[in-house]
Write a protein that holds these residues in place. Sequence first.
Motif, PDB file in Angstrom:
ATOM      1  N   ALA A 166      -9.911-106.245   2.804  1.00 29.95           N
ATOM      2  CA  ALA A 166     -10.832-105.112   2.711  1.00 29.95           C
ATOM      3  C   ALA A 166     -10.885-104.289   4.001  1.00 29.95           C
ATOM      4  O   ALA A 166     -11.071-103.073   3.945  1.00 29.95           O
ATOM      5  CB  ALA A 166     -12.232-105.603   2.360  1.00 29.95           C
ATOM      6  N   LEU A 167     -10.722-104.951   5.141  1.00 33.11           N
ATOM      7  CA  LEU A 167     -10.826-104.255   6.424  1.00 33.11           C
ATOM      8  C   LEU A 167      -9.446-103.953   6.978  1.00 33.11           C
ATOM      9  O   LEU A 167      -8.508-104.714   6.784  1.00 33.11           O
ATOM     10  CB  LEU A 167     -11.598-105.117   7.433  1.00 33.11           C
ATOM     11  N   GLN A 168      -9.332-102.863   7.679  1.00 36.40           N
ATOM     12  CA  GLN A 168      -8.073-102.482   8.301  1.00 36.40           C
ATOM     13  C   GLN A 168      -8.122-102.836   9.784  1.00 36.40           C
ATOM     14  O   GLN A 168      -8.267-101.968  10.642  1.00 36.40           O
ATOM     15  CB  GLN A 168      -7.824-100.980   8.106  1.00 36.40           C
ATOM     16  N   LEU A 169      -8.028-104.144  10.075  1.00 33.65           N
ATOM     17  CA  LEU A 169      -8.056-104.612  11.453  1.00 33.65           C
ATOM     18  C   LEU A 169      -6.760-105.356  11.752  1.00 33.65           C
ATOM     19  O   LEU A 169      -6.124-105.912  10.854  1.00 33.65           O
ATOM     20  CB  LEU A 169      -9.237-105.572  11.671  1.00 33.65           C
ATOM     21  N   ARG A 170      -6.390-105.395  13.007  1.00 30.99           N
ATOM     22  CA  ARG A 170      -5.198-106.138  13.400  1.00 30.99           C
ATOM     23  C   ARG A 170      -5.407-107.627  13.183  1.00 30.99           C
ATOM     24  O   ARG A 170      -4.527-108.327  12.704  1.00 30.99           O
ATOM     25  CB  ARG A 170      -4.864-105.873  14.863  1.00 30.99           C
ATOM     26  N   TYR A 171      -6.563-108.126  13.571  1.00 30.23           N
ATOM     27  CA  TYR A 171      -6.898-109.533  13.393  1.00 30.23           C
ATOM     28  C   TYR A 171      -8.125-109.645  12.499  1.00 30.23           C
ATOM     29  O   TYR A 171      -9.097-108.925  12.690  1.00 30.23           O
ATOM     30  CB  TYR A 171      -7.223-110.194  14.733  1.00 30.23           C
ATOM     31  N   THR A 172      -8.063-110.561  11.558  1.00 29.02           N
ATOM     32  CA  THR A 172      -9.248-110.866  10.762  1.00 29.02           C
ATOM     33  C   THR A 172      -9.963-112.005  11.466  1.00 29.02           C
ATOM     34  O   THR A 172      -9.363-113.049  11.706  1.00 29.02           O
ATOM     35  CB  THR A 172      -8.860-111.290   9.337  1.00 29.02           C
TER      36      THR A 172
END
Length: 99
Positions: free
Chosen positions: A81-87
Amino acid sequence: MANNRIGRINEEIQRELSALLRTVKDPRLHGGLLTITHVDTASDLRTAKVFISALDKSREREMMKGLKSAAGYLRRELGAALQLRYTPELVFIADDSIE
């Protein structure tokens, strides 16, 4: 500037997790009301402390075990759901500040 970004990420994680908690099929999490009171993400985005408050305090320990077992599922869905490099790795902490 970085603090503002972390604050936005915390809010987004809280919003997404509150929606994802409804999809968890663990029976320990059904029948009780869980509230995400606060999310505190580390500055390197590797870990996120998720503070949980349960309405039924007698089932709180059981619900925390259910959340810990569902942490992998929640992390995977959060990453989608999120557009992050690291979850971030999710660490659930019982929050009793409301009392």
